[in-house]
Motif scaffolding. Structure first.
Motif, mmCIF file in Angstrom:
data_model
loop_
_atom_site.group_PDB
_atom_site.id
_atom_site.type_symbol
_atom_site.label_atom_id
_atom_site.label_comp_id
_atom_site.label_asym_id
_atom_site.label_seq_id
_atom_site.Cartn_x
_atom_site.Cartn_y
_atom_site.Cartn_z
ATOM 1 N N ILE A 26 0.836 -1.194 0.000
ATOM 2 C CA ILE A 26 0.000 0.000 0.000
ATOM 3 C C ILE A 26 0.874 1.248 0.000
ATOM 4 N N CYS A 27 0.636 2.137 -0.961
ATOM 5 C CA CYS A 27 1.321 3.421 -1.027
ATOM 6 C C CYS A 27 0.355 4.491 -0.531
ATOM 7 N N GLY A 28 0.718 5.161 0.539
ATOM 8 C CA GLY A 28 -0.177 6.157 1.114
ATOM 9 C C GLY A 28 -0.077 7.494 0.406
ATOM 10 N N PRO A 29 -0.993 8.419 0.719
ATOM 11 C CA PRO A 29 -2.059 8.227 1.690
ATOM 12 C C PRO A 29 -3.320 7.651 1.069
ATOM 13 N N ILE A 30 -4.054 6.875 1.862
ATOM 14 C CA ILE A 30 -5.417 6.468 1.528
ATOM 15 C C ILE A 30 -6.317 7.136 2.563
ATOM 16 N N VAL A 31 -7.274 7.915 2.104
ATOM 17 C CA VAL A 31 -8.049 8.773 2.997
ATOM 18 C C VAL A 31 -9.452 8.206 3.195
ATOM 19 N N ILE A 32 -9.880 8.130 4.449
ATOM 20 C CA ILE A 32 -11.234 7.726 4.819
ATOM 21 C C ILE A 32 -11.897 8.910 5.507
ATOM 22 N N ILE A 33 -13.095 9.250 5.056
ATOM 23 C CA ILE A 33 -13.809 10.394 5.621
ATOM 24 C C ILE A 33 -15.134 9.924 6.198
#
Length: 1574
Positions: A473-480
């Protein structure tokens, strides 16, 4: 001539704050201008107000008098904040020989100092400097370009003016930064792309700073940087960019987004991103990924240069390997994620909210902060959701939005948390192939995860898959997660907060989470002080916020000018706009509401009206709402005001968002001139609506305003919840009355379940309008809050008396039957004291639902075919609607007039039921079993909800729910305790080990944090329910095993009962005996329980009594309660402590007054074996019981009747009152003999089931075997009393016997074919043959078997005897000499339960505990057929047909099977009907019938019916033919002794006879009901 100087900026000192309020983490930099022109800038100093750089740049100046400005700023996404500046000259700096500290000035005040130094450039340092790089630019770039592939040709010319460092990577990165800087500085001029370019610049600057020291890159990543430099050689022309950004907006946005993605890739590749590792060392395929990214950049440059618009070609930097996706896609469908449609959600206006957006986006993009959650909180209407939408849009464009979840309390479909984890897991899996694979592996391993509790779902569906995929996994992965405060379900909101406050900290570093909410107390408590949460208040009082509101209003006014074609010069005027902004005082929802008000009609006039109110609306949202509504329409017009109020009430009070068409149907506007759409148009200033889309309020604060009497109570639009609920309830009943009809969806056949009906969903859409769906499901929601009125009572009455069945029909088709019971209870509460007859009718309706929920839910036609005609004769529902039934089932059964106490019978437990308990919400039941499993049942439908749960290695002795119903505890003979997740069956804790003997009892504390256990080791222990650690105990004192334990309601005390005949009460903290030892029972204590107020304790005992004790003193306060005739195994208090329930070895459940001990009802009968466990539901309306008969039963605790609906008869009709252990046909097939556990023999008419002789009394033990003489005049019986008797088959006179001799129980007897001899087999392992007249032993005992004999039989010629034994063998003996002539026949792996000869005596059939039937050659012992497999458990009895072509078997699985004796094929069956072990089977002499006896106290005669085919079924109450068509559902109170279509008769005490003569079904089913014309 220009001279070159070297500028060194060392650090900032003394800066203590950033002007203008909160700005998030500091990002301070210095911008250098020479004579007003930009020269360079330092990197951001992240995380500190006083960064240290040692930043060096070479600058050129024509004269030493040139002015040098050093501007110190904080860098934000949508704009920068000035901290201060230093103004000096080249000369002034050169005069200093050491580093100089200059003051940073803002507004005349010094806010800090900057330490710097300027020196003349030295040529000797040329090679290591940026100047040398500049002079050698062309040569260096050409050198680099020559090493890369052909797609980079021409780069040298394109980058001729770039600054390049000495090596390949650094000079290109430096050049790229210098290209991006001017674009960043443009700010609002390029607002659409500015955030992307700014983040790219930030990311690359952070890489640059590190790489200055590290310098360990490779040629591959340099290629990508080179491609970016080449791209920005075109894009970086600022004037050209300004010109093209409007015409090529899409291409420019693609370039900006791809720039960010490439920058993030470079950061991860070099090991300075979220993962903290070198990407090039972790992934395969990075070279290809670099090539793909570079190719896209080349294509984008070409598109930009040519001015061509292209389709999106965005390439994600995330690395993916190829995996199989099709199967995984199917697995992901199991998640059924909730849908969150953000299409109508607003985003921030360009140029507004720059400060906060800068902070949020930079924080989410950066991996520097170890905290992974930002919590943005603020007052209602401050713009939190708009910010969340904007941030989601930004990261969606970057393909880095993991998931966007939002709650909306005005739209109930988005106000619950049920699907949050599913949605997040599904969305992330869709975007990342490695997460998808890990998630699908989890779903494949355990499909129950989709129904698990939130914590288990979070662990198994998110944490574990993300951890597995983390290396890729290459960040960022954003959860809102937006508007968390609008989650309505308090329990699930609490669970989500718990996850957020704890488990979310465990997510991989690449995942960043933004949560927005109001500062509600529970949210503040959960998040405020958590180390992994960054709290951020959205302050509406700052100047920046107020300025943003002003910008927003300017934009809105311009829109109004264009939309309404306002030509008035300067309208509305800057002064008026600023006045509105002043009134808003930073509250965006105020500005939005004002804009919608102006936009709705004549903006110029409405602006005047709005401004005229002046200070009245200043920062007052309520006043603004008042003004807005006041001008929405003519409220003096009765038609408008009534319609508008109705629409507002339905929008605010509905359970789900509704379309205008649906609202029109509900409100009755279909026939009105004024349409809902017209009203909605008038209210557009406060409601969000589009044709065909659900209507919702502009903001949650509007609903609050409308329903608060203190805020709007004097206004015409005030929504009085009680009055409007009354109105909506009336409307619901009118819709139901006008739209419901018989067979509304034209279902053609009754043979199918709803789930099997072709295109049922399409039929529902076609025939059941959305408005009818809504009122059918939710009328009780409105009735619950409704004020009383005659009109409403009339509507409810007409609905109940005219449309009740049609309503249930719709609920069946919608899959909403489970809601019917609660709805009717709501109606009952409403009519209480208003209409007793209607209350009685509704009460009968609840019983109707409770009794028939299963068939109604499963197959709509059976509402009319099974439920209505099978209801009790005195049921008010049946009396009201039964007159319209035609061609339905008629039945006759004793006591069938009234509702039975028995509501449900739950078969299917794999062994005896040892323990049962209700969940705290009374919705589910847990049972523990002798088969070592735990099951959780739906208390309404009787379906197994979860389980069987496996893990224990020995029988379960005790089970209990936690107080929150989320967990189940079990204790077992294996000496361990386990705790299970009640949603998915996962083991959440345990096994707990410590006891040295079996666990006999377990219970949760009231707060569910502890578990108490009692054991065969005579001790009590208390365990931590999470860890299994012993927190108290062992408590010692009892001298025999602990049988039962329970916590007091306040969890401070424990009561225990023991085999030592005493009750003790312990202090849970110290283990001290508080009360003890209480002695009064004359036998062991089986069960104890506290009253709900903890003042009393009830105990049940082996002395058959129940007693109640004072919990403080141990004094007896009530009892003994007497009535049971066997051990009391279980006792429990009702929730209000006024009643007691007890279960006994006498197979009955009894209800008692807890004060007086008076029996409140006749014993509840139905179980055929001892009752092991009883419990009340939390509302005390039901009782659950578990029994050794392997069933769980649910009883109505208020009916006050026995299971049959009336007081028990002292002498059951038709005679049978005990287990049947043996049956036999007479030779002429006209009679049947049976032997019973009541020690008697009876003879019945084989046609009618009538008793023709008996009971024959004499044995003093149960009768295990009977057989007719071949001439049918005599009957032989063998008993557990070790004797054999011969009776006159007509008179019952004993003709011979009792014959003694055997030293143990008689298991089997038979006559010889000539009737002169009798053979008997015994538990003493011997076979004996006696003279049938004298009883003298003529042969035997035959010895050889090593265990008890189970079965014996003569050959047809009477020369041989066959025997089967518990030693698993079959033997054949010479009947004259006792010599063993064949055998032992080995093959069965368990005991042989039954044997018989074929008619020609050449074969022997055997049935065994190994679940198989075998046929042996009687001479050689060879298996000639079999094993026949099909039965699930031990076979108890087998017999040949007279022609020997078939074999019948009966088994402990309660079924009969008929086999082809040659092939072993099941030619008929399995035949269900018995509800307990089948003990004995026999063919009639003509082989047309089979008789069976059972532990359920009945005898059934099987007559396979050609009409029903060879394989009809009776499962879970459903009678099915061989084609598996659903024919009829029989309720549980009639089910045990129903004479099924394949039974010629049933002999029992309460037989139910079905009359099929007029019954229609299948395609004819509609003839069963004639719709009334009320």
């Amino acid at each position: 001539m220009a001279e070159t100087y070297t500028l060194l900026i060392q650090e900032i000192k003394g800066v203590t704050k950033i002007p203008g309020g909160l700005h998030g983490a500091p990002k301070v930099y210095v911008n250098v201008d020479l004579n007003g022109s930009y020269v360079c800038k330092t990197p951001d100093g992240e995380g500190t107000l006083c960064p240290r750089w040692n930043f060096t740049r070479n600058i050129s100046a024509e004269s030493p008098s040139a002015n040098l400005a050093l501007i110190v700023q904080h860098h934000g996404l949508f704009g920068d904040t000035l901290i201060g500046r230093c103004d000096t000259t080249i000369r002034e700096l050169l005069e200093q020989t050491a580093a100089l500290s200059l003051g940073i000035v803002r507004d005349g005040s010094v806010s800090g100092h900057i330490v710097l130094r300027l020196s003349r450039f030295s040529k000797q340092e040329l090679h290591g400097s940026a100047s040398h790089a500049t002079h050698q630019l062309r040569a260096d770039v050409e050198k680099i370009a020559s090493t890369v592939d052909s797609r980079f040709t021409g780069v040298a010319n394109a980058t001729a003016t770039a600054e390049v460092m000495a090596d390949d990577f650094q000079p290109l990165l430096s050049k790229l930064l210098s290209q991006l800087e001017p674009i960043v500085d443009l700010g609002d001029e390029i607002a659409k792309i500015h955030p992307y370019i700014n983040i790219a610049w930030k990311v690359l600057t952070s890489v640059y700073k590190v790489m200055e020291k590290q310098r360990n890159t490779d040629q591959e990543i340099t290629k990508l940087v080179l491609a970016m430099v080449d791209l920005y050689s075109s894009v970086g022309d600022i004037d050209f960019l300004r010109e093209k950004i409007s015409s090529l907006e899409r291409v420019v946005l693609e370039i900006a987004a791809q720039t960010v993605e490439c920058s993030l890739f470079i950061r991860e590749y070099t090991g300075h991103g979220f993962s903290g590792r070198l990407l090039r060392n972790t992934f395969s395929g990075t070279e290809k990924k670099i090539g793909d990214l570079s190719d896209v950049l080349v294509k984008l440059k070409d598109s930009f240069d040519r001015g061509a618009v292209i389709q999106s070609i965005f390439i994600s930097a995330k690395i993916s390997d190829q995996v199989q996706g099709l199967m995984e896609s199917d697995l992901l469908k199991k998640l059924s994620p909730a849908q969150y449609d953000a299409a109508l959600r607003d985003e921030c206006l360009e140029g507004t909210r720059r400060e906060i957006l800068t902070e949020i986006v930079e924080w989410l993009s950066s991996g520097a902060d170890a905290r992974n959650i930002m919590w943005l909180y603020g007052v209602a209407g401050s713009g939190k959701s708009t910010i969340a939408n904007t941030v989601s849009h930004y990261f969606r464009n970057l393909h880095r939005l993991g998931a966007f979840v939002f709650f909306d309390r005005d739209n109930p479909s988005n106000s619950h948390v049920r699907g949050v984890v599913h949605h997040i897991a599904h969305r992330i899996a869709e975007s990342d192939i490695h997460v998808r694979k890990a998630l699908c592996d989890a779903l494949s391993a355990d499909a129950t995860l989709v129904d698990a509790d939130y914590r288990t779902q979070f662990q198994k569906l998110l944490l574990d898959p993300l951890a597995a995929a983390n290396p890729y996994i290459c960040g960022p992965i954003v959860i809102i997660v937006d508007a968390l405060d609008e989650c309505l379900d308090s329990a699930s909101r609490k669970a989500l907060l718990s996850l957020t406050a704890g488990d979310m900290a465990k997510l991989p570093a690449a995942f960043r989470i933004l949560i927005t909410s109001r500062p509600d107390s529970d949210i503040v408590h959960a998040l405020q002080l958590k180390s992994h949460v960054t709290p951020r208040q959205l302050d509406i009082t700052t100047d920046d916020t107020k300025q943003d509101v002003l910008s927003y209003l300017r934009h809105c006014m311009q829109d109004l000018r264009e939309e309404w074609t306002i030509t008035e010069a300067g309208w509305p005027g800057e002064q008026n706009i600023q006045l509105l902004a002043t009134y808003a005082e930073g509250l965006f929802i105020w500005a939005a509401a004002a804009y919608r008000f102006l936009r709705a009609f004549d903006p110029r006039n409405r602006l005047k009206q709005l401004l005229k109110t002046g200070e009245a609306i200043h920062n007052d949202l309520d006043q603004l709402y008042r003004v807005t509504l006041e001008h929405a329409g003519d409220w003096t017009d009765a038609n408008f005001s009534s319609a508008a109020l109705s629409v507002l009430a339905l929008v605010v009070l509905s359970r789900e968002a509704l379309t205008d068409e649906t609202m029109g149907l509900i409100l009755g506007f279909e026939q009105e001139e004024l349409k809902v759409a017209e009203v909605l148009q008038s209210l557009a200033c406060v409601l969000q609506w589009g044709s065909g889309t659900p209507v919702c309020t502009l903001h949650a604060s509007f609903s609050d305003y409308l329903m608060d009497p203190k805020r709007s109570g004097t206004e015409q639009w005030f929504i009085d919840i009680n009055l409007q609920s009354q109105f909506l309830s009336i409307r619901c009943f009118r819709v139901l009355s006008s739209k419901l009809q018989f067979n509304i969806c034209n279902i053609e056949t009754s043979h199918l379940l709803n789930s099997d009906v072709s295109d049922l969903a399409g039929r529902v859409r076609q025939h059941i309008p959305d408005g009818l769906k809504y009122v059918a499901c939710y009328w009780a929601h409105h009735l619950r809050a409704a004020a009383s009125s005659p009109a409403l009572l009339d509507g409810l009455t007409k609905f109940a008396l005219h449309h009740f069945l049609y309503w249930l029909e719709v609920l069946s088709l919608l899959g909403h039957v489970n809601g019917a019971h609660e709805a009717l209870e709501t109606a009952q509460r409403y009519v209480q004291g208003k209409d007793d007859r209607l209350a009685a009718f509704l009460d009968d309706g609840t019983k109707f639902i409770a009794g028939f929920a299963v068939p109604i839910a499963q197959s709509m036609p059976h509402l009319y075919l099974s439920a209505l005609p099978m209801a009790p004769q005195r049921s008010l529902i049946r009396q009201r609607y039964g007159g319209n039934s035609r061609h339905t089932m008629h039945y006759e059964a004793p006591f069938a007039g009234s509702w039975s106490s028995l509501l449900k019978a739950l078969p299917g437990q794999g062994g005896i039921v040892t323990s049962v308990a209700f969940s705290h919400d009374s919705a589910r039941i847990v049972s523990g079993s002798g088969d070592c499993t735990v099951r959780i049942w739906d208390a309404q439908t009787g379906a197994v909800d979860v389980g069987p749960l496996e893990g224990h290695t020995q029988p379960i002795n005790s089970v209990a729910f936690s107080h929150d119903s989320s967990r189940v505890v079990s204790g077992s003979e294996d000496c361990t305790i386990r705790i299970w997740n009640s949603q998915n069956g996962a083991i959440t804790a345990g096994p707990f080990e410590g006891h040295r003997d079996r666990i006999s009892a377990v219970a949760f504390s009231h707060d569910s944090t502890r578990v108490v256990s009692g054991s065969g080791d005579c001790t009590v222990r208390i365990w931590d329910a999470q860890t299994g650690a012993t927190v108290a105990g062992p408590f010692e004192g009892h001298s025999d095993w602990i049988s039962s334990v329970a916590f007091s309601h306040d969890s401070t005390h424990i009561v225990s009962g023991s085999g030592d005949c005493t009750v003790r009460i312990w202090d849970t903290q110290t283990g001290a005996v508080v009360v003890g030892k209480v002695e009064a029972h004359g036998n062991w204590i089986s069960s104890v329980a506290f009253s709900h107020d903890s003042t009393r304790v009830v105990s049940g005992s082996g002395d058959c009594t129940v007693r109640v004790w004072d919990a403080q003193t141990g004094a007896a306060v009530a009892g003994p309660f007497e009535g049971h005739s066997d051990c009391v195994y279980s006792v429990a208090f009702s929730h209000d402590s006024t009643r007691l329930v007890s279960g006994s070895g006498d197979c009955t459940v009894r209800l008692w007054d807890a004060q007086t001990g008076v029996a409140l009802a006749e014993p509840l009968e139905g179980h055929s074996k001892p009752i092991t466990s009883v419990a009340f539901s939390h509302d005390s309306s039901r009782v659950v019981s578990g029994s050794e008969d392997c069933t769980v039963r649910i009883w109505d605790s208020h009916t006050g009747l026995s299971r049959t609906g009336s007081i028990r008869s002292a002498s059951p009709p038709n005679g049978r009152s005990d287990c049947i252990f043996t049956v036999a046909f007479s030779h002429d097939s006209t009679r049947i003999a049976s032997g019973s556990g009541d020690c008697t023999v009876r003879i019945w008419d084989a046609q009618t089931g009538a008793a023709v002789a008996g009971p024959f009394k004499g044995h003093n033990g149960r009768v295990n075997s009977v057989a007719f003489s071949p001439d049918s005049t005599r009957l032989v019986s063998g008993s557990r009393d070790c004797t054999v008797r011969i009776w006159d088959a007509k008179t019952g006179a004993v003709q011979a016997g009792p014959f003694g001799g055997h030293t143990d129980w008689i298991s089997s007897v038979a006559f010889s074919h000539d009737s002169t001899r009798v053979v008997s087999g015994s538990g003493d392992c011997t076979v004996r043959i006696r003279d049938a007249q004298t009883g003298a032993v003529v042969t035997g005992p035959f010895e050889g078997h090593s265990d008890a004999i189970t079965s014996v039989a003569f050959s047809h010629d009477s020369t041989h005897v066959v025997s089967g034994s518990y030693d698993s063998t079959v033997r054949i003996w010479d009947a004259q000499t006792g010599t063993l002539v064949a055998g032992p026949f080995g093959g069965h792996s368990e005991w042989v339960s039954s044997v018989a000869f074929s008619h020609d005596s050449t074969r022997v059939v055997s049935g065994s505990g190994d679940c198989t039937v075998r046929i042996w050659d009687a001479h050689t012992g060879a298996v000639v057929s079999g094993p026949f497999e099909g039965h699930r458990v031990a076979i108890s009895s087998v017999a040949f047909s007279h022609d020997s072509t078939q074999v019948v078997s009966g088994a402990d699985d309660c079924t009969l099977r008929i086999w082809d004796s040659q092939t072993g094929v099941t030619v008929a069956g399995p035949f269900e009907g018995h509800n307990n072990y089948i003990t004995s089977v026999a063919f009639s002499h003509d082989s047309t019938r089979v008789v069976s006896g059972s532990s359920d106290c009945t005898v059934r005669i099987l007559l396979p019916n050609i009409t029903w085919g060879p394989h009809p079924r009776f499962l879970d109450g459903w009678i099915r033919n061989s084609a598996s068509d659903m024919i009829l559902w029989v309720p549980p109170w009639l089910r045990d002794q129903t004479c099924l279509p394949w039974n010629s008769c049933v002999i029992g005490s309460r037989v139910c006879h079905l009359d099929w003569s007029q019954f229609v079904h299948g395609s004819e089913w509609m003839k069963c009901f004639t719709p009334p014309n009320w």
